[in-house]
Design an enzyme around this catalytic site. Structure first.
Site, PDB file in Angstrom:
ATOM      1  N   GLY A  45       2.807   3.903   1.874  1.00 53.87           N
ATOM      2  CA  GLY A  45       2.684   3.343   0.532  1.00 53.87           C
ATOM      3  C   GLY A  45       1.247   3.283   0.072  1.00 53.87           C
ATOM      4  N   GLY A  75      -1.557   0.904  -2.466  1.00 57.48           N
ATOM      5  CA  GLY A  75      -1.815  -0.373  -3.108  1.00 57.48           C
ATOM      6  C   GLY A  75      -3.138  -0.332  -3.832  1.00 57.48           C
ATOM      7  N   GLY A  76      -3.516  -1.459  -4.413  1.00 57.87           N
ATOM      8  CA  GLY A  76      -4.754  -1.506  -5.157  1.00 57.87           C
ATOM      9  C   GLY A  76      -5.984  -1.359  -4.289  1.00 57.87           C
ATOM     10  N   MET A  77      -5.920  -1.876  -3.060  1.00 54.62           N
ATOM     11  CA  MET A  77      -7.070  -1.835  -2.168  1.00 54.62           C
ATOM     12  C   MET A  77      -7.097  -0.598  -1.286  1.00 54.62           C
ATOM     13  SD  MET A  77      -9.137  -4.385  -2.523  1.00 54.62           S
ATOM     14  CE  MET A  77      -9.950  -4.439  -0.933  1.00 54.62           C
ATOM     15  N   GLY A  78      -5.938  -0.060  -0.971  1.00 48.76           N
ATOM     16  CA  GLY A  78      -5.919   1.082  -0.064  1.00 48.76           C
ATOM     17  C   GLY A  78      -4.531   1.642   0.131  1.00 48.76           C
ATOM     18  N   LYS A  87      -3.713   0.401   7.502  1.00 52.13           N
ATOM     19  CA  LYS A  87      -4.175   0.225   6.124  1.00 52.13           C
ATOM     20  C   LYS A  87      -5.602   0.749   6.024  1.00 52.13           C
ATOM     21  CE  LYS A  87      -4.203  -3.048   2.278  1.00 52.13           C
ATOM     22  NZ  LYS A  87      -3.773  -4.396   1.823  1.00 52.13           N
ATOM     23  N   ASP A 139      -0.293 -14.851  -3.190  1.00 52.57           N
ATOM     24  CA  ASP A 139       0.492 -13.733  -3.724  1.00 52.57           C
ATOM     25  C   ASP A 139       1.890 -13.731  -3.121  1.00 52.57           C
ATOM     26  OD1 ASP A 139       1.064 -11.520  -5.232  1.00 52.57           O
ATOM     27  OD2 ASP A 139       0.099 -10.087  -3.886  1.00 52.57           O
TER      28      ASP A 139
END
Length: 419
Positions: free
Chosen positions: A89, A91-94, A111, A219
């Site tokens: 997947g 995401g915003g960070m990695g 990650k 979150d």
């Protein structure tokens, strides 16, 4: 040991014939390249294997790892010291990739920070903080972190347990899809309303543990709770977690001015935005009041998760992010009983109206727990996630006793009919 004997051993372990032949060919080639090899390849192979203590447990004799071995042999894709098995997947960070740890012969999730964030000091700091926070939160319901490092190209990474399962959001949808005539029924996979509440109880305990260590998640939502194949419940994605008392570099950099939702928009979260879902955020978080966030902010999010378990829908929804944020700030969510039927001003009904004409048999005690957890004021919420966990535990124990009592009544009735 002859090659044919090795083939038989591999076949007994359920390994496909094509894979067996591939292994034999490769091992034979390796032996042929060895200057000390004898004319009898089988005897040479036996010598090679018996040189290793416990050779019967070598990776290529274990069927569950055969795919990983083939990947390692047939593909040159590597990430540092790990075999790259594909993307899981973004995401915003990695990105998160499935990798194989050669040393321990196990699959992990890795990650990796996005390359364009390498020179972004706040992003790198937040990435490292996520890894360190998760590594220090050693709890059965929090994903364990195994390694932290830098790849040859300079990208930061950390590895964690691979989770095989589905999100709580997915399970909630399945349980509510199985509702018939206003009653909860087990899904084809065996999921029940009671089991959902048990999962929620474990989540509350995990969050309570994190709070005891001075960590806020910030979150929490059904998508960030994973249920494994063997019943494991894991709270994931601690990317914007905050250590109480520590400097919040992201906030100082002005990166919490706005919020976004991976559930409501398809584009990835960008820097300068909070990675979260407005529908589950407490009013103070939606208003951007960073200095007011505390354990009760997470308690509100837990209440929002319970809301979705009870109703089958998120507390708030709207055509745009701004619309959802305005709803969160303006007032409480729709009634748990009929959220999909309410529009406009009706969407601001109080929790007192939740039990009115409640078609779905949702326990009043759980509606009350949801009400307290999602109080508009922090002072009106449970003081801790542990307090909410205790309320849920008491309900679960009571539900179990009621089931046992009903079972005794049914058994007694059957005996009376037979006498």
């Amino acid at each position: 040991m002859k090659l044919e004997a090795l083939k038989s051993i591999l076949a007994e372990h359920g390994i496909a014939p094509v894979t067996i032949q591939s292994i034999i060919d490769k091992l034979s080639m390796l032996l042929a390249q060895n200057s000390d090899v004898t004319e009898n390849a089988g005897e040479a192979l036996e010598s090679l294997l018996t040189a290793h203590e416990g050779f019967e447990t070598l990776p290529f004799l274990m069927p569950e790892t055969m795919v990983s071995v083939d990947d390692a042999e047939d593909h040159s894709a590597r990430i540092g010291d790990y075999d790259d098995l594909g993307e899981l997947g973004q995401g915003g960070m990695g990105s998160v990739r499935l990798v194989r740890d050669r040393k321990m012969n196990r699959r992990l999730a890795m990650k990796i920070i996005h390359p364009n964030l390498l020179n972004h000091r706040t992003a790198a700091s937040r990435f490292l903080e996520e890894a360190q926070i998760c590594a220090q939160l050693q709890h059965p319901n929090i994903v364990p972190v195994h390694d932290l490092g830098t790849l040859p190209d300079g990208r930061l990474y950390f590895t964690m347990k691979e989770i095989r399962g589905r999100s709580l959001a997915n399970v909630i949808q399945r349980v509510h899809a199985a509702v018939k005539d206003g009653r909860f029924y087990p899904t084809s996979e065996g999921w029940t309303f009671r089991r959902l509440i048990d999962v929620f109880h474990q989540v509350c305990q995990a969050v309570g543990y994190a709070h005891s260590k001075g960590v806020l998640h910030r979150d929490l939502k059904p998508e960030n709770i994973m249920v494994g194949e063997f019943g494991e419940v894991l709270v994931v994605d601690w990317g914007i977690a905050k250590v109480v008392g520590a400097v919040d570099r992201a906030a100082e950099a002005g990166e919490f001015d706005f919020v976004t939702s991976s559930r409501m928009v398809s584009q990835a979260t960008k820097m300068g935005q909070v990675a979260g879902t407005p529908a589950y955020m407490a009013p103070e978080q939606a208003r951007g009041e960073i200095n007011k966030l505390n354990v009760q902010t997470d308690v509100y999010a837990l209440g929002a998760i319970l809301y979705e378990i009870l109703s089958g829908q998120a507390p708030y929804k709207g055509p745009s992010l701004v619309d959802v944020i305005e709803q969160v700030i303006s007032g409480p969510p729709p009634s748990v009983s009929t959220p999909s039927q309410l529009q406009g001003e009706q969407a601001l009904l109080s929790f007192d109206e939740m039990s009115n004409e409640l078609d779905l048999q949702v326990p009043k005690a759980l509606i009350n727990a949801c009400e307290v957890a999602m109080s508009r004021l922090q002072s009106g919420r449970y003081k801790s996630a542990d307090e909410l966990a205790d309320i849920i535990r008491i309900w679960l124990e009571g539900a179990k006793k009621r089931d046992e009592a009903l079972a005794i009544v049914r058994e007694t009735e059957q005996l009376a009919e037979q006498s």
